[in-house]
Design an enzyme around this catalytic site. Structure first.
Site, mmCIF file in Angstrom:
data_model
loop_
_atom_site.group_PDB
_atom_site.id
_atom_site.type_symbol
_atom_site.label_atom_id
_atom_site.label_comp_id
_atom_site.label_asym_id
_atom_site.label_seq_id
_atom_site.Cartn_x
_atom_site.Cartn_y
_atom_site.Cartn_z
ATOM 1 N N LYS A 71 0.862 -1.183 0.000
ATOM 2 C CA LYS A 71 0.000 0.000 0.000
ATOM 3 C C LYS A 71 0.898 1.232 0.000
ATOM 4 O O LYS A 71 1.928 1.246 0.683
ATOM 5 C CB LYS A 71 -0.878 -0.038 1.253
ATOM 6 C CG LYS A 71 -1.901 1.075 1.363
ATOM 7 C CD LYS A 71 -2.786 0.881 2.605
ATOM 8 C CE LYS A 71 -3.882 1.928 2.711
ATOM 9 N NZ LYS A 71 -4.748 1.730 3.898
ATOM 10 N N SER A 123 -9.710 1.773 2.948
ATOM 11 C CA SER A 123 -8.837 2.544 2.100
ATOM 12 C C SER A 123 -7.807 1.709 1.352
ATOM 13 O O SER A 123 -7.201 2.206 0.397
ATOM 14 C CB SER A 123 -8.114 3.602 2.943
ATOM 15 O OG SER A 123 -7.267 2.975 3.891
ATOM 16 N N SER A 138 -9.926 -0.632 7.136
ATOM 17 C CA SER A 138 -9.356 -0.515 5.797
ATOM 18 C C SER A 138 -8.616 -1.725 5.239
ATOM 19 O O SER A 138 -8.276 -1.733 4.063
ATOM 20 C CB SER A 138 -8.425 0.690 5.735
ATOM 21 O OG SER A 138 -9.189 1.851 5.583
HETATM 22 N N1 GLN Z 1 -13.152 4.118 6.364
HETATM 23 C C1 GLN Z 1 -12.589 4.557 7.601
HETATM 24 C C2 GLN Z 1 -12.179 5.996 7.489
HETATM 25 O O1 GLN Z 1 -12.460 6.575 6.491
HETATM 26 C C3 GLN Z 1 -11.420 3.688 7.983
HETATM 27 C C4 GLN Z 1 -10.208 3.988 7.187
HETATM 28 C C5 GLN Z 1 -9.052 3.141 7.577
HETATM 29 O O2 GLN Z 1 -9.183 2.105 8.219
HETATM 30 N N2 GLN Z 1 -7.869 3.608 7.217
HETATM 31 O O3 GLN Z 1 -11.603 6.576 8.348
#
Ligand code: GLN
Length: 483
Positions: free
Chosen positions: A76, A151, A175
């Protein structure tokens, strides 16, 4: 060879069925052929990958190869990679070349893994659909009109489409697990402190954890083995021995107590997905587990709590992007204030700005007690719910997401609807607990994820349950069309 799991490929490389160079070349060709449609990669490091594969072949020939020798993986784009752009999918870091490797990157390389490139993501890991990326959205290999989740959507799509053996992700509120669920792959968020955060661009430091995304529980066990462990460069990393994850995979499930939280099987859960998850639970029962109804009464507070804590930490972490020290700098500023203002206005996207505004507000004098302090108290209650439940059960099972992959654009202009996609994953982050997602069905041709949440540092147990489930079922072997 691209149809095999990482575990099978590692064995094949050792037997000499094919070389690391051949395997890497095959993945690079597939990225060339398919990634235009998916947009899973931000950067492909083809030349370095071919060199690393040759080094892996030499190590394999000499008999001193690491456990992941010659396995092509993707990182990532939130992990610092020495000499390679680390963008966090933000205009702010579009030109940032990291001067060192993150611990996760370093450890996987030391185990012999070959990096193919860096994957697309929501900007600064803020999002659940991969639509906030500066480089454009990632598409779900199961249906190109749908999101892969976020994400870590680029990592998920890359694994699901067979563009790499496995990938790394990070999970602050879901995410790793949510995109794994929406793309039909496996993903694990370790216990907070199990995997070093050194060199991982910070979003919300008390929640962020790195973990593996792969095709099977056995694959994740091999990856976690390399990633986990104490790192003196991360003050929140925990000095505690790393168990042998692969050795624990085969344990029978006889007598295992699996908790089913009523709050996770509620009205918000898509009915067909609920059926798929319940079928998986019946399978666990057949394997010897005992299902126990439990309650996690503060579950409904987890999304609101997260959206105070995470933005507060993000607003503080993102203060470092000032146009002076890192990344994007506005042109021709009239003075220093103008430089700060315009660099941040032009460098950050809308969702990141929303988080910074909320975070700054909840931390400001007069509001701190009402929001941030209160949220920290509720966070404790959420963790206590789990500790009470773990007095009764060994693992907790639930759906990973309330719905299958949604359409691109469907929730883009409704932040609250977007935030609710993580309703089943966020509590494990707030409580610091390990949790994984494995495929357990298809609803209208789209993957469904089964989530397992464990006690602190009980990753071995989660992987064991997932592995036994995967030996008895074949959902994890289903591939996206064309993959
Ligand atoms: N979707 C969640 C957010 O927008 C979690 C994102 C994540 O785990 N990095 O914060």
């Amino acid at each position: 060879m691209l149809d095999q799991t990482l575990t099978e490929q590692a064995a094949a490389l050792r037997r000499g069925d094919y070389s690391a160079t051949e395997l890497t070349a095959a993945y690079l060709a597939r990225i060339d052929a398919r990634d235009n449609a998916l947009n899973a990669f931000v950067t492909v490091t083809a030349e370095a990958a071919i060199q690393a594969a040759a080094a892996a072949d030499a190590a394999l020939a000499s008999g001193c190869a690491g456990p992941l020798a010659g396995i092509p993986i993707a990182h990532k784009d939130i992990f610092c990679t020495d000499g390679v752009r680390t963008s966090c999918a933000s205009r702010m870091l579009d030109n940032f070349i990291a001067p060192y490797d993150a611990t996760v990157v370093e450890r996987l390389a030391a185990a012999g893994a070959v990096m193919l490139g860096k994957t697309n993501m929501d900007e600064f890991a803020m999002g659940s659909s991969n639509e906030t990326s500066f480089y454009g959205p990632v598409r779900n290999p199961w249906d190109l009109d749908r999101v892969p989740g976020g994400s870590s959507g680029g990592s998920a799509a890359a694994v699901a489409a067979g563009l790499c053996s496995a990938a790394t992700g990070t999970d602050t509120g879901g995410s790793i697990r949510q995109p794994a669920a929406l793309t039909g792959i496996c993903g694990l968020k370790p216990t907070y402190g199990r995997v070093s955060r050194y060199g991982m661009v910070a979003f919300a430091s008390s929640l962020d954890q790195a973990g593996p995304m792969a095709r099977s529980a056995a694959d994740m066990a091999l990856l976690l083995q390399a990633m986990a462990g104490f790192d003196p460069r991360d003050s929140t990393s925990i000095d505690r021995p790393v168990p042998d994850y692969a050795a624990a995979l085969e344990q029978p499930l006889t007598g295992l107590r699996v908790g089913l939280p009523a709050e996770y099987f509620n009205a918000g859960l898509d009915a067909a997905m609920g059926d798929a998850v319940r079928a998986a639970l019946t399978e666990l029962e057949r394997l010897g587990a005992q299902l126990v109804d439990i309650r996690l009464p503060h579950t409904a507070l987890s999304v609101p709590t997260y959206y105070v804590v995470a933005p507060a930490e993000a607003s503080s972490n993102l203060a470092r992007y000032d146009g002076v020290r890192y990344g994007y700098r506005a042109q021709n500023p009239v003075d220093l204030t103008d430089l700060y203002k315009r660099s941040r206005s032009e460098g950050f996207g809308a969702e990141v700005k929303r988080r910074i505004l909320v975070g700054t507000y909840v931390l400001s004098a007069g509001y701190y007690d009402a929001y941030y302090l209160k949220a920290q108290r509720v966070r404790r209650l959420i963790r206590e719910d789990f500790l009470t439940a773990f007095g009764q059960v060994d693992v907790i099972a639930a759906p990973t997401t309330p719905q299958p992959a949604f359409r691109l654009g469907e929730k883009q202009h409704d932040p609250v609807a977007m935030y609710l996609s993580d309703i089943y994953t966020i509590a494990a982050n707030l409580a610091g607990l390990p949790a994984l997602s494995v495929p357990c069905g298809l609803v209208q041709g789209l993957p469904v994820g089964l989530q397992l949440i464990g006690r602190d540092f009980d990753e071995a147990r989660l992987l064991n349950v997932a592995h036994r489930y995967q030996q008895a079922t074949d959902w994890h072997t289903r591939r996206a069309p064309g993959a």
